[in-house]
Design an enzyme around this catalytic site. Sequence first.
Site: not given
Ligand code: APR
Length: 229
Positions: A104, A174
């Site tokens: 990204h 994620t």
């Molecule tokens: N350790 C591991 N996982 C964690 C922690 C932690 N300390 N805290 C939260 N999480 C998990 C949550 O349970 C969730 O499943 O991390 C994940 C975060 O999810 P999102 O906020 O949706 O982030 P992500 O999956 O990276 O989003 C993907 O969406 O908005 C777009 O471009 C943006 O790259 C991003 C994409």
Amino acid sequence: MKIAVLTGAGISAESGIPTFRGKDGLWNKYDPMDLATPEAFQRNPKLVWQWYDWRRKLIADAKPNKAHFILADLERKYKDLWIITQNIDGLHQRAGSLKVIELHGNIWTVKCLECGVRYREEKTPLKEIPPRCRNCGGLVRPAVVWFGEPLPKEALEKSYSCTVSAEVFIVVGTSAQVYPAAELPFVAKSRGAKIIEINPEETPITPYTDISIRDRASVGMEKLIKILD
Ligand code: APR
């Protein structure tokens, strides 16, 4: 052993960088349609840059956490380990990882809408908002992938080639909501890779994992080292 690691915002949560979804997620406070789309930028580049300037400051003040450092160690131990990250914070690189694919983009790179030049702009806070191209004075934007935009072709191709050849595919932090990144674990599974997930919550990937570590990244990565040994 060929290893691919897909990381999301959760791996940087313990560095103090907010995730997007879940209880304190950025998308609970802000509307991504106002801040993370090309239309939003066209409508109000100043507002979008104010938000990115705030995120840049947050990220500049953050430090990689144990999970990032363990991954950097694993890269040195397992010669064929690639990180495919959805994160734009650059913390994997700051922890010492070299083989990082940024699906990204990166918050520290900008690209000019006029002359097309791309360069690192690491000033934080920014001197002027929106910042002007150092080459032609035109309007620059963050070189990140917004909703509705295609992913960088090279990064996507490299991600798929690492995924299809992975014997172990690790998914860390994620929510697996955003494609095409979220498809990679399924592609790896279809090629016979072992799927390991580290996440305090269940995700759409969980039912397809061989091992699901219900922990935050720094704890889960410690457990992962023992599993890989
Ligand atoms: N350790 C591991 N996982 C964690 C922690 C932690 N300390 N805290 C939260 N999480 C998990 C949550 O349970 C969730 O499943 O991390 C994940 C975060 O999810 P999102 O906020 O949706 O982030 P992500 O999956 O990276 O989003 C993907 O969406 O908005 C777009 O471009 C943006 O790259 C991003 C994409």
